[in-house]
Design a protein around this motif. Structure first.
Motif, PDB file in Angstrom:
ATOM      1  N   SER A   1       6.433  -2.353   2.364  1.00 53.55           N
ATOM      2  CA  SER A   1       5.997  -3.259   3.278  1.00 53.55           C
ATOM      3  C   SER A   1       4.869  -3.991   2.358  1.00 53.55           C
ATOM      4  CB  SER A   1       4.973  -2.649   4.324  1.00 53.55           C
ATOM      5  OG  SER A   1       4.005  -1.513   3.772  1.00 53.55           O
ATOM      6  N   ASP A   2       4.001  -5.133   2.538  1.00 53.02           N
ATOM      7  CA  ASP A   2       3.458  -5.826   2.214  1.00 53.02           C
ATOM      8  C   ASP A   2       2.116  -5.590   2.602  1.00 53.02           C
ATOM      9  OD1 ASP A   2       5.209  -7.048   0.328  1.00 53.02           O
ATOM     10  OD2 ASP A   2       5.602  -8.687   1.605  1.00 53.02           O
ATOM     11  N   ALA A  61       3.446  -5.299  -2.617  1.00 53.02           N
ATOM     12  CA  ALA A  61       4.062  -4.361  -1.723  1.00 53.02           C
ATOM     13  C   ALA A  61       4.094  -3.077  -2.068  1.00 53.02           C
ATOM     14  CB  ALA A  61       5.521  -4.703  -2.348  1.00 53.02           C
ATOM     15  N   CYS A  62       3.964  -2.143  -1.207  1.00 52.62           N
ATOM     16  CA  CYS A  62       3.843  -0.654  -1.380  1.00 52.62           C
ATOM     17  C   CYS A  62       4.714  -0.012  -0.361  1.00 52.62           C
ATOM     18  CB  CYS A  62       2.342  -0.465  -0.956  1.00 52.62           C
ATOM     19  SG  CYS A  62       1.761  -0.528   0.618  1.00 52.62           S
ATOM     20  N   GLN A  63       4.657   1.373  -0.525  1.00 57.29           N
ATOM     21  CA  GLN A  63       5.591   2.359   0.416  1.00 57.29           C
ATOM     22  C   GLN A  63       5.147   2.171   1.881  1.00 57.29           C
ATOM     23  OE1 GLN A  63       5.868   6.267  -1.200  1.00 57.29           O
ATOM     24  NE2 GLN A  63       7.500   5.376  -2.588  1.00 57.29           N
ATOM     25  N   ASP A  64       5.939   2.288   2.727  1.00 58.49           N
ATOM     26  CA  ASP A  64       5.479   2.277   3.966  1.00 58.49           C
ATOM     27  C   ASP A  64       4.456   3.471   4.389  1.00 58.49           C
ATOM     28  OD1 ASP A  64       7.027   0.118   4.828  1.00 58.49           O
ATOM     29  OD2 ASP A  64       8.941   1.298   5.493  1.00 58.49           O
ATOM     30  N   GLY A  65       3.456   3.268   5.215  1.00 55.71           N
ATOM     31  CA  GLY A  65       2.387   4.392   5.305  1.00 55.71           C
ATOM     32  C   GLY A  65       1.445   4.368   4.232  1.00 55.71           C
ATOM     33  N   HIS A  75      -4.149   3.363   1.695  1.00 57.39           N
ATOM     34  CA  HIS A  75      -4.491   3.848   0.406  1.00 57.39           C
ATOM     35  C   HIS A  75      -4.872   2.671  -0.171  1.00 57.39           C
ATOM     36  CE1 HIS A  75      -4.670   6.848  -2.644  1.00 57.39           C
ATOM     37  NE2 HIS A  75      -3.689   6.320  -3.170  1.00 57.39           N
ATOM     38  N   VAL A  76      -3.637   2.001  -0.700  1.00 62.70           N
ATOM     39  CA  VAL A  76      -3.738   0.668  -1.415  1.00 62.70           C
ATOM     40  C   VAL A  76      -4.970  -0.065  -1.230  1.00 62.70           C
ATOM     41  CG1 VAL A  76      -2.357  -1.334  -2.198  1.00 62.70           C
ATOM     42  CG2 VAL A  76      -1.286   0.841  -1.928  1.00 62.70           C
ATOM     43  N   GLN A  77      -4.986  -0.456   0.059  1.00 63.69           N
ATOM     44  CA  GLN A  77      -6.499  -1.079   0.297  1.00 63.69           C
ATOM     45  C   GLN A  77      -7.783  -0.421  -0.220  1.00 63.69           C
ATOM     46  OE1 GLN A  77      -5.820  -1.686   4.459  1.00 63.69           O
ATOM     47  NE2 GLN A  77      -5.068  -4.017   4.122  1.00 63.69           N
TER      48      GLN A  77
END
Length: 109
Positions: free
Chosen positions: A2-3, A16-20, A24-26
């Motif tokens: 997902s983006d 882009a990162c893994q779903d879910g 965490h990325v934010q």
């Protein structure tokens, strides 16, 4: 995949990162943004250079934390071995006495 839309240093980025993993990325982007904010007047006019310095500061903090964790793991335990051995001997004696009392109660019954 997902983006996720991130804002770092006043600029927006789509990553882009893994779903879910979006939250965490934010959160990680927030750490970087905070580090940039703490640089204050030391910011350059070049965005890439600012991000590099923020990354270097974060890498330095991580390195220090890993060193401290390693030192803590290598440190001798903080207890008195002789005192502990004495306490264990007293406990063993008390258990032997309790066992003898229980054996005596069993044989007399």
């Amino acid at each position: 995949m997902s983006d996720v839309m991130l804002e770092v240093g006043g600029r927006k980025y789509s990553v882009a990162c893994q779903d879910g993993q979006e939250a965490h990325v934010q959160r990680l982007a927030g750490v970087i943004d905070s580090k940039l904010g703490s640089m204050g007047a030391n910011l350059s006019s070049q965005e890439a250079k600012n991000l590099l310095f923020a990354a270097l500061l974060l890498a330095d903090e991580l390195d220090e934390a890993q060193k401290q964790a390693g030192e803590a793991a290598d440190a001798d335990p903080d207890f008195d071995a002789e005192r502990l051995a004495g306490q264990l001997e007293r406990l063993a004696g008390a258990l032997e006495n309790a066992a003898q009392v229980l054996e005596g109660a069993t044989t007399s019954a």
